[in-house]
Design an enzyme around this catalytic site. Structure first.
Site, PDB file in Angstrom:
ATOM      1  N   LYS A 112       0.832  -1.205   0.000  1.00 11.16           N
ATOM      2  CA  LYS A 112       0.000   0.000   0.000  1.00 11.16           C
ATOM      3  C   LYS A 112       0.867   1.256   0.000  1.00 11.16           C
ATOM      4  CE  LYS A 112      -4.334  -1.811   1.286  1.00 11.16           C
ATOM      5  NZ  LYS A 112      -4.933  -2.659   2.318  1.00 11.16           N
ATOM      6  N   LYS A 195      -4.215 -10.556  -6.622  1.00 13.00           N
ATOM      7  CA  LYS A 195      -5.392 -10.862  -5.791  1.00 13.00           C
ATOM      8  C   LYS A 195      -6.599 -10.010  -6.191  1.00 13.00           C
ATOM      9  CE  LYS A 195      -5.675  -8.753  -1.864  1.00 13.00           C
ATOM     10  NZ  LYS A 195      -5.556  -8.187  -0.531  1.00 13.00           N
ATOM     11  N   LYS A 198     -10.670  -5.017  -3.191  1.00 15.80           N
ATOM     12  CA  LYS A 198     -11.783  -4.082  -3.273  1.00 15.80           C
ATOM     13  C   LYS A 198     -11.510  -2.893  -4.205  1.00 15.80           C
ATOM     14  CE  LYS A 198     -13.121  -5.090   1.485  1.00 15.80           C
ATOM     15  NZ  LYS A 198     -12.362  -4.874   2.731  1.00 15.80           N
TER      16      LYS A 198
HETATM   17  P1  TYM Z   1     -10.330  -7.164   4.417  1.00 22.77           P
HETATM   18  O1  TYM Z   1     -11.477  -6.275   4.737  1.00 22.77           O
HETATM   19  O2  TYM Z   1      -9.317  -6.673   3.436  1.00 22.77           O
HETATM   20  O3  TYM Z   1     -10.859  -8.542   3.889  1.00 22.77           O
HETATM   21  C1  TYM Z   1     -11.834  -9.282   4.598  1.00 22.77           C
HETATM   22  C2  TYM Z   1     -11.520 -10.766   4.527  1.00 22.77           C
HETATM   23  O4  TYM Z   1     -11.560 -11.207   3.166  1.00 22.77           O
HETATM   24  C3  TYM Z   1     -10.369 -11.903   2.826  1.00 22.77           C
HETATM   25  N1  TYM Z   1     -10.052 -11.668   1.413  1.00 22.77           N
HETATM   26  C4  TYM Z   1      -9.926 -12.643   0.499  1.00 22.77           C
HETATM   27  N2  TYM Z   1     -10.046 -13.972   0.571  1.00 22.77           N
HETATM   28  C5  TYM Z   1      -9.860 -14.695  -0.557  1.00 22.77           C
HETATM   29  N3  TYM Z   1      -9.554 -14.114  -1.753  1.00 22.77           N
HETATM   30  C6  TYM Z   1      -9.407 -12.778  -1.881  1.00 22.77           C
HETATM   31  N4  TYM Z   1      -9.117 -12.222  -3.061  1.00 22.77           N
HETATM   32  C7  TYM Z   1      -9.606 -11.974  -0.718  1.00 22.77           C
HETATM   33  N5  TYM Z   1      -9.549 -10.632  -0.491  1.00 22.77           N
HETATM   34  C8  TYM Z   1      -9.822 -10.473   0.812  1.00 22.77           C
HETATM   35  C9  TYM Z   1      -9.312 -11.292   3.737  1.00 22.77           C
HETATM   36  O5  TYM Z   1      -8.193 -12.133   3.900  1.00 22.77           O
HETATM   37  C10 TYM Z   1     -10.088 -11.082   5.021  1.00 22.77           C
HETATM   38  O6  TYM Z   1     -10.097 -12.256   5.817  1.00 22.77           O
HETATM   39  N6  TYM Z   1      -7.235  -6.608   8.283  1.00 22.77           N
HETATM   40  C11 TYM Z   1      -8.470  -7.237   7.868  1.00 22.77           C
HETATM   41  C12 TYM Z   1      -9.648  -6.874   8.750  1.00 22.77           C
HETATM   42  C13 TYM Z   1      -9.416  -7.119  10.203  1.00 22.77           C
HETATM   43  C14 TYM Z   1      -9.352  -8.389  10.851  1.00 22.77           C
HETATM   44  C15 TYM Z   1      -9.139  -8.082  12.228  1.00 22.77           C
HETATM   45  C16 TYM Z   1      -9.471  -9.698  10.416  1.00 22.77           C
HETATM   46  C17 TYM Z   1      -9.235  -6.160  11.147  1.00 22.77           C
HETATM   47  N7  TYM Z   1      -9.073  -6.736  12.351  1.00 22.77           N
HETATM   48  C18 TYM Z   1      -9.007  -9.110  13.164  1.00 22.77           C
HETATM   49  C19 TYM Z   1      -9.348 -10.728  11.373  1.00 22.77           C
HETATM   50  C20 TYM Z   1      -9.126 -10.421  12.722  1.00 22.77           C
HETATM   51  C21 TYM Z   1      -8.787  -6.795   6.457  1.00 22.77           C
HETATM   52  O7  TYM Z   1      -8.385  -5.741   6.044  1.00 22.77           O
HETATM   53  O8  TYM Z   1      -9.598  -7.620   5.755  1.00 22.77           O
END
Ligand code: TYM
Length: 328
Positions: A112, A195, A198
């Site tokens: 990022k 990947k 969003k």
């Molecule tokens: P975030 O919001 O980017 O994504 C949410 C969840 O979706 C998964 N993910 C994917 N899985 C498979 N293929 C993909 N292309 C893909 N893109 C996203 C992510 O791995 C995630 O599990 N940091 C985290 C949010 C968070 C969190 C936490 C998660 C904050 N605190 C504590 C677990 C525990 C995040 O930005 O996810």
């Protein structure tokens, strides 16, 4: 005691099929297995610039998507991270136990920040893993279901727990990540070497796309040379990604999915992928719309925050005691 399972999703941008397959669609099942705590990581959404109205809308969307995924609000705890101030309070303490060097090496931070001007990189983006670690340990979490891209953040949480407990005794619970066997990393449809995320409108399927768009995006997904439908991520990244989507959405293994397409052409294969995605996404979207309209998320989030706060307060008190802060 049953396992405690926790995960969060950031309300930035629109949710994608990657988020859905990687995490969302598995959560209802998780709630049969243990005590589930799921939240909207809205404080994390502030680590990159976002319009206030967009953040508000995304948070409502995300709450509704969680519920549309079949979560029973009587069984799971669902809340906004910002409603439970203990996340930020624990963050203020734990930030002293993760260090500059290890935070600088986080892949997500490097990805990022490398696209940004240095003067625009906020401290929150750099310290992101500290808040995430706080989210996790605040609830004495056993299992953190995530997609592959979040493994590193759970690993650094484990490092922190080790470090903290070595210093103060057994204060924090050691968490473990869990990723899906099939679908832990869904790739972009326009460039299957990166990947699906969003912020990639061309290669994404958004959970709010209409079904015509979903079909169109899948039918025009980048494929590879040759004509065989075979799982070979290195030489056939496009086909392998579509096979993964198909397998995950039909609860099959990759081998079973491959068998369905022996001797079939790419066109036929893509049609089948689109069919299986639409079959599930269409009713999911209808449930989401109903929830948005009747605002049933409001009470769920309020009750969820109260339940979460009761647990979080106890952990925070334990941490205060451990480090020498007076609980007066
Ligand atoms: P975030 O919001 O980017 O994504 C949410 C969840 O979706 C998964 N993910 C994917 N899985 C498979 N293929 C993909 N292309 C893909 N893109 C996203 C992510 O791995 C995630 O599990 N940091 C985290 C949010 C968070 C969190 C936490 C998660 C904050 N605190 C504590 C677990 C525990 C995040 O930005 O996810």
């Amino acid at each position: 005691m049953s396992e405690r399972i926790l995960t969060g999703i950031k309300p930035t941008g629109q949710l994608t099929l990657g988020n859905y397959i990687g995490v969302l669609r598995n959560l209802a099942k998780m709630s049969e297995r243990g005590e589930c705590i799921f939240f909207i990581a809205d404080l994390h959404a502030l680590t990159l610039p976002i319009e206030p109205e967009t953040l508000r809308q995304n948070s409502i969307d995300l709450a509704s998507f969680y519920l549309a995924a079949g979560l029973d609000p009587n069984k799971v705890t669902l809340f906004l991270q910002s409603s439970v101030s203990e996340h930020a309070e624990l963050n203020a303490i734990l930030q002293n136990y993760l260090y500059f060097g290890e935070l600088s090496r986080m892949t997500q931070f490097k990805d990022k920040s490398s696209k940004m001007n240095e003067s625009a990189i906020g401290l929150g983006l750099f310290a992101y893993p500290v808040l995430m670690a706080s989210d996790i340990v605040l609830y004495d979490t056993d299992i953190v279901p995530v997609g592959e891209d979040q493994i590193q953040h759970v690993e650094i949480t484990r490092d922190l727990v080790n470090r903290f407990n070595n210093r103060y005794g057994k204060v924090l619970k050691m968490p473990k990540y869990e990723v899906r066997k099939v679908g832990a990393r869904i790739m972009s449809l326009s460039d299957p070497t990166v990947k699906m995320s969003k912020s990639d409108p061309k290669g994404d399927i958004f959970l709010k796309d209409d079904m015509k768009t979903v079909r169109k995006k899948i039918m025009s997904a980048v494929t590879d040379t040759g004509s065989e439908v075979k799982y070979d991520p290195e030489n056939k990244p496009g086909i392998s990604n579509l096979l993964t989507i198909y397998a995950a959405m039909s609860d099959k293994s990759i081998e079973e999915a491959e068998k369905d397409f022996v001797g079939k052409r790419y066109g036929e294969f893509k049609t089948a992928v689109a069919d299986v995605v639409i079959k599930e996404l269409e009713p999911f979207q209808q449930r989401y719309q109903e929830i948005v309209n009747n605002k049933s998320y409001e009470k769920v989030l309020k009750d969820g925050a109260n339940k979460a706060k009761a647990i979080a307060k106890e952990t925070l008190k334990r941490v205060h005691d451990a480090v020498g802060l007076l609980n007066i």
